[in-house]
Scaffold this motif. Structure first.
Motif, mmCIF file in Angstrom:
data_model
loop_
_atom_site.group_PDB
_atom_site.id
_atom_site.type_symbol
_atom_site.label_atom_id
_atom_site.label_comp_id
_atom_site.label_asym_id
_atom_site.label_seq_id
_atom_site.Cartn_x
_atom_site.Cartn_y
_atom_site.Cartn_z
ATOM 1 N N ASP A 730 0.845 -1.192 0.000
ATOM 2 C CA ASP A 730 0.000 0.000 0.000
ATOM 3 C C ASP A 730 0.887 1.251 0.000
ATOM 4 O O ASP A 730 1.644 1.481 0.947
ATOM 5 C CB ASP A 730 -0.915 -0.004 1.227
ATOM 6 C CG ASP A 730 -2.056 0.990 1.106
ATOM 7 O OD1 ASP A 730 -1.815 2.099 0.594
ATOM 8 O OD2 ASP A 730 -3.184 0.668 1.520
ATOM 9 N N LYS A 732 0.170 4.163 0.590
ATOM 10 C CA LYS A 732 -0.115 5.093 1.694
ATOM 11 C C LYS A 732 0.866 4.885 2.844
ATOM 12 O O LYS A 732 1.046 5.756 3.690
ATOM 13 C CB LYS A 732 -1.553 4.912 2.191
ATOM 14 C CG LYS A 732 -2.637 5.272 1.192
ATOM 15 C CD LYS A 732 -4.000 5.190 1.845
ATOM 16 C CE LYS A 732 -5.118 5.431 0.843
ATOM 17 N NZ LYS A 732 -5.262 4.303 -0.090
ATOM 18 N N ASP A 741 1.532 -4.787 6.689
ATOM 19 C CA ASP A 741 0.215 -4.586 6.088
ATOM 20 C C ASP A 741 -0.019 -5.599 4.975
ATOM 21 O O ASP A 741 -1.107 -6.185 4.870
ATOM 22 C CB ASP A 741 0.122 -3.160 5.544
ATOM 23 C CG ASP A 741 -1.202 -2.875 4.861
ATOM 24 O OD1 ASP A 741 -2.219 -2.741 5.573
ATOM 25 O OD2 ASP A 741 -1.223 -2.812 3.617
ATOM 26 N N LYS A 783 1.326 9.420 11.276
ATOM 27 C CA LYS A 783 0.257 9.244 10.288
ATOM 28 C C LYS A 783 0.166 7.787 9.838
ATOM 29 O O LYS A 783 -0.925 7.209 9.758
ATOM 30 C CB LYS A 783 0.522 10.159 9.088
ATOM 31 C CG LYS A 783 -0.560 10.098 8.014
ATOM 32 C CD LYS A 783 -0.227 11.053 6.863
ATOM 33 C CE LYS A 783 -1.286 10.966 5.765
ATOM 34 N NZ LYS A 783 -0.962 11.875 4.630
ATOM 35 N N GLU A 784 1.309 7.181 9.552
ATOM 36 C CA GLU A 784 1.315 5.792 9.093
ATOM 37 C C GLU A 784 0.935 4.835 10.217
ATOM 38 O O GLU A 784 0.275 3.816 9.983
ATOM 39 C CB GLU A 784 2.688 5.452 8.506
ATOM 40 C CG GLU A 784 2.980 6.228 7.233
ATOM 41 C CD GLU A 784 4.263 5.791 6.549
ATOM 42 O OE1 GLU A 784 4.954 4.877 7.056
ATOM 43 O OE2 GLU A 784 4.581 6.351 5.480
ATOM 44 N N PHE A 787 -2.831 5.002 10.513
ATOM 45 C CA PHE A 787 -3.443 4.309 9.376
ATOM 46 C C PHE A 787 -3.399 2.800 9.579
ATOM 47 O O PHE A 787 -4.408 2.098 9.397
ATOM 48 C CB PHE A 787 -2.699 4.694 8.093
ATOM 49 C CG PHE A 787 -3.207 4.009 6.861
ATOM 50 C CD1 PHE A 787 -4.269 4.528 6.138
ATOM 51 C CD2 PHE A 787 -2.620 2.829 6.409
ATOM 52 C CE1 PHE A 787 -4.735 3.887 4.996
ATOM 53 C CE2 PHE A 787 -3.073 2.179 5.274
ATOM 54 C CZ PHE A 787 -4.140 2.714 4.563
ATOM 55 N N LYS A 790 -5.525 1.516 12.701
ATOM 56 C CA LYS A 790 -6.961 1.603 12.439
ATOM 57 C C LYS A 790 -7.404 0.494 11.503
ATOM 58 O O LYS A 790 -8.448 -0.144 11.710
ATOM 59 C CB LYS A 790 -7.311 2.967 11.844
ATOM 60 C CG LYS A 790 -8.802 3.159 11.585
ATOM 61 C CD LYS A 790 -9.091 4.545 11.032
ATOM 62 C CE LYS A 790 -10.601 4.710 10.770
ATOM 63 N NZ LYS A 790 -10.907 6.053 10.207
ATOM 64 N N ARG A 791 -6.629 0.257 10.455
ATOM 65 C CA ARG A 791 -6.980 -0.783 9.479
ATOM 66 C C ARG A 791 -7.006 -2.164 10.134
ATOM 67 O O ARG A 791 -7.877 -2.986 9.835
ATOM 68 C CB ARG A 791 -5.979 -0.768 8.317
ATOM 69 C CG ARG A 791 -6.146 -1.952 7.371
ATOM 70 C CD ARG A 791 -5.186 -1.875 6.200
ATOM 71 N NE ARG A 791 -5.680 -0.948 5.186
ATOM 72 C CZ ARG A 791 -5.067 -0.720 4.018
ATOM 73 N NH1 ARG A 791 -3.927 -1.356 3.736
ATOM 74 N NH2 ARG A 791 -5.573 0.129 3.144
#
Length: 818
Positions: A730, A732, A741, A783-784, A787, A790-791
């Motif tokens: 990803d 992001k 991830d 930020k990462e 992300f 949360k995912r």
């Protein structure tokens, strides 16, 4: 001019020439003329010097503790004249700091230095005793094949030993003047016992070196000068508080820093909790048949076992004994006594002595329950064991099998120790050893389908049985609570594995039979310790592997990485794709050109992006790949095992597997990666981090192939088709968590992530990697992190299924949470 201060790290004889002396170190303020600032004198005579320079990740790592950055290391080598100790007294190393200042770095008493010189350069690094086997580790430098002899220091008698060769990257780095082939890392395995004095003789056809050592049990308290040095090194790395905790743990023999006996007693259900359990009415009340084979069981142990079952807070059970003791069994009267007292207790007996499988099968034959549970004849159940099992059955539909955590209990029943906290069902760990063991319960319908215990595997009949269960169902659940206490005595495999070597051979055959039933071609061996099995899968065909290596400058690291693949790999159907990421140095592009000119299977792909994005760079490389398998590899890694690619492919070719990771070491021979746990140390962490090479970890976790939620992409293989189907990394997640991830997406798709400990590499840079210390980097990391967490929030709410919740989240060595 700048001060060219020299930091001396080692002074030693040349590894292959006893007339040469080596001074190794670095300069604080390195300049073009720094080499000229170092002078070596024999008394007042200046000696000529040979100079070797080294740079790269291993150098930066070695000098990371210094308050200034070190990019280059120097080896100043001088030749001593014949009879040097007669014609001169002192050997001096002089550092010219500036025009007006010089300093003496060292002044060596030459006669004493030469007198203490070893005929063979060697080191005995570690001596320990485990399971009555001595393990002596070290290294030696010899042009010929190293030979070893071990003898008893007291009577001179030879001790039978086995010499294992070990690749020692750390020693190779210290002796750049020596050909790698002459550096012999070794482990000597021999019979031994604590306190025994032995003489180790290392020799070739010309020279002999002897050293007397004392065999020390690995669990004994800290002692000796060597141990003090180790403790001081631990203090320098981890600080005073952690060192005191470590010493306390060693001296008091605590379980991972916790008094486990006290810990488990505090975790046991209270009388009030047991009362509540007894009064609970379940929607479904399955009948549990606990089947137990008996053979001349000591009366006290049998009675304690029966009482532990009768005290269960869940009441719909039956206790099914088979007495295989033969004619005139000493325990028949006890069984009659209890069966008259409690109708739930029944037994069958045989006039002939029965082996364990047929004995257990006789107990199964009289069972009438919905579920069959298994226990040994001298162990104990926690009073809430059946309650917890039935509670789980009511919580989930279609439970086919359940197992719990377990510990050991002393012969007198007064002390609990050695807890075995297990992961949730772990298919590949089960192929590595029978981690499930006790307490195990399976639906009667499953037993009817797979059949009874097989006498062919006596000694590991339960292992074979559990493997057969796993072949027809994956609805195998785990209760992370200690519900079973395994009585440990001198003849049990729990405490004395050598007492039942046949059982471990039976376990090996059980795994082989498991693969045969599944149509899998593989070789099973026991490489390092009893009861742990290594599987090497036969590779189907010769699939192509695309090795993707992102790179920005750091050519020495990249060269080290690629050379290890080209020179060591015994698997040849691969391509290397170097993804060039905005390099600045001219030397980098010259090296790229030389690679493509020299090797047809290496190509350079230029990523068009301007900002660093690990995910995008690797996705770009994957687009250019032609292989069936993709191997993502950091440029600061170095292959150790020549069959590394085969090891990765062998696991990755399984249809159920989506990702395979490797065992990675730091240059100081400690573990950098042996699997990733979500939530460990914060967002995620590497289990067994910093564990010294050679240690096997909690219940041999370091050397067991097993499933994890994630592995690091510093070395990670995946199927190319799956990578594209899932969407790759990803973008992001530009820097952090992108590999984790991807692994979690693979798991969500129904595929497994596997750690293979026998694909081994060094990973140089991460241990000394710079911190995220700028505002921009901190903001990006936050930020990462947000992300990613949360995912995959379910992992933080429910815990990582491959990490027992009784373990600490702050430590990386599977220690019990306080």
């Amino acid at each position: 001019m700048k001060e060219n201060k020299f930091e001396l790290m080692y002074t030693r004889f040349h590894g292959m020439n006893d007339r040469k002396i080596v001074f190794q170190g670095c300069f604080e303020n390195e300049t073009e003329k720094c080499r000229d600032s170092l002078k070596i004198f024999l008394d007042d005579i200046e000696l000529k010097r040979e100079i070797i320079e080294r740079e790269g990740a291993d150098v930066r790592r070695r000098y990371a503790a210094l308050p200034y950055k070190v990019e280059r290391e120097y080896y100043f080598i001088i030749d001593l004249p014949k009879d040097a100790s007669i014609i001169a007294k002192k050997l001096k190393l002089i550092n010219i700091i500036s025009k007006n200042e010089t300093r003496v770095i060292c002044c060596i008493n030459l006669e004493k230095f030469i007198k203490n010189r070893k005929k063979i350069t060697y080191s005995i690094d570690e001596v320990k005793v485990q399971d009555n086997k001595a393990v002596i580790s070290g290294w030696a430098i010899t042009k010929e094949k190293l030979k070893v002899k071990v003898s008893d220091a007291k009577n001179g008698g030879n001790i039978r030993n086995e010499l294992k060769e070990i690749y020692r990257e750390d020693v190779i780095n210290i002796f750049p003047e020596v050909n790698e082939e002459y550096i012999n890392g070794f482990k000597i395995l021999c019979d031994g016992f604590k306190g025994r004095n032995v003489v180790i003789k290392l020799f070739d056809s010309k020279y002999v070196e002897e050293e007397k050592v004392t065999l020390i049990n690995s669990s004994t308290k800290l002692k000796s000068v060597a141990t003090f040095k180790k403790a001081y090194g631990y203090y320098k790395r981890y600080g005073l508080f952690n060192t005191i905790s470590k010493v306390k743990q060693k001296v008091l023999h605590l379980e991972d820093g916790v008094d486990y006996d006290k810990w488990i007693r505090e975790k046991m259900p209270t009388l009030e909790e047991l009362k509540i359990q007894k009064n609970r009415v379940f929607e479904y009340n399955p009948k549990i048949s606990l089947v137990i084979p008996l053979f001349n069981t000591p009366e006290q142990f049998l009675r304690e076992l029966i009482e532990s079952v009768r005290q269960q807070t869940y009441s719909n059970w039956e206790l099914c004994f088979s007495d295989g003791s033969g004619v005139d069994s000493p325990i028949n009267k006890i069984l009659e006594e209890y069966s008259d007292k409690d109708e739930r207790i029944k037994f069958t007996s045989s006039e002939k002595k029965l082996q364990i499988s047929e004995n257990t099968n006789e107990a199964i034959s009289i069972a009438t329950g919905d579920y069959i549970a298994f226990a040994d004849h001298d162990d104990l159940l926690s009073p809430d064991a059946f309650y917890e099992f039935v509670n789980l059955i009511n919580k989930y539909n279609e439970v086919d099998a359940i197992y719990s955590d377990e510990d050991k209990i002393s012969m007198d029943g007064k002390k609990y120790f050695q807890p075995h906290f297990k992961p949730d069902f772990n298919e590949y760990l089960l192929n590595s050893n029978n981690y499930i063991c006790h307490l195990f319960m399976v639906k009667k319908q499953v037993v009817d389908k797979i059949g009874p215990l097989n006498p062919e595997f006596n000694g590991s009949q339960d292992y074979d049985f559990i493997l057969r269960c796993s072949e027809i169902t994956d609805k195998i659940y785990h209760i992370p609570k200690i519900l079973y206490h395994w009585r440990a005595h001198k003849d049990s495999t729990a405490e004395n594995p050598e007492s039942k070597l046949y059982a471990f051979d039976a376990g090996k055959r059980a795994v082989e039979a498991h693969y045969k039933r599944l149509g899998i071609e593989a070789e099973v061996t026991q490489p390092e310790c009893y009861g742990i099995y290594r599987t090497q899968y036969n590779i189907l065909g010769e699939p192509k592997v695309s090795i993707i290596i992102p790179n920005k400058d750091h050519i020495l690291d990249l060269k080290n990485c690629i050379s290890s693949i080209i020179e060591k790999s015994t698997y040849n159907n691969f391509e290397i794709i170097v993804v060039e990421n905005n390099s600045q140095e001219e030397e980098t592009f010259k090296y790229y050109e030389s690679l493509e000119n020299q090797y047809k299977n290496i190509k350079i792909e230029y990523w068009p992006g301007k900002e660093f994005n690990y995910s995008a760079i690797n996705n770009f490389g994957a687009e250019k790949a032609k292989g069936e398998y993709l191997l993502f590899l950091n440029n600061d890694t170095k292959m150790i095992s020549s069959n590394c690619l085969q090891e990765l492919i062998g696991y990755c070719q399984n249809e159920r597997v989506g990702v395979v990771g490797a065992r990675l070491y730091y240059p100081d021979e400690t573990i950098q990666h042996a699997g990733v746990v979500i939530g460990l140390g914060g967002v995620a962490g590497h289990i067994f981090l910093n564990t010294p090479r050679g240690q096997i970890g909690y219940f041999a976790g370091v050397i067991c192939a097993q499933n994890f939620s994630a592995v690091t992409a510093a070395c990670m293989m995946t199927k190319a088709e799956l990578f594209r189907k899932i969407g790759g990394f990803d973008v992001k997640l530009a820097v952090a968590f992108n590999d984790l991830d991807y692994c979690l997406k693979v798991r969500k798709s129904g595929k497994l992530v596997v750690y293979n400990p026998y694909a081994e590499l060094y990973h140089y840079e991460s241990k000394s990697r710079k911190k995220e210390d700028t505002k921009e980097k901190i903001k990006r990391l936050e930020k990462e992190t947000a992300f990613f967490t949360k995912r995959w929030n379910s992992y933080y709410l429910n815990g990582d299924p491959y990490y027992n919740p009784n373990f600490s989240k702050d430590k990386f060595d599977c220690r019990v949470a306080k």
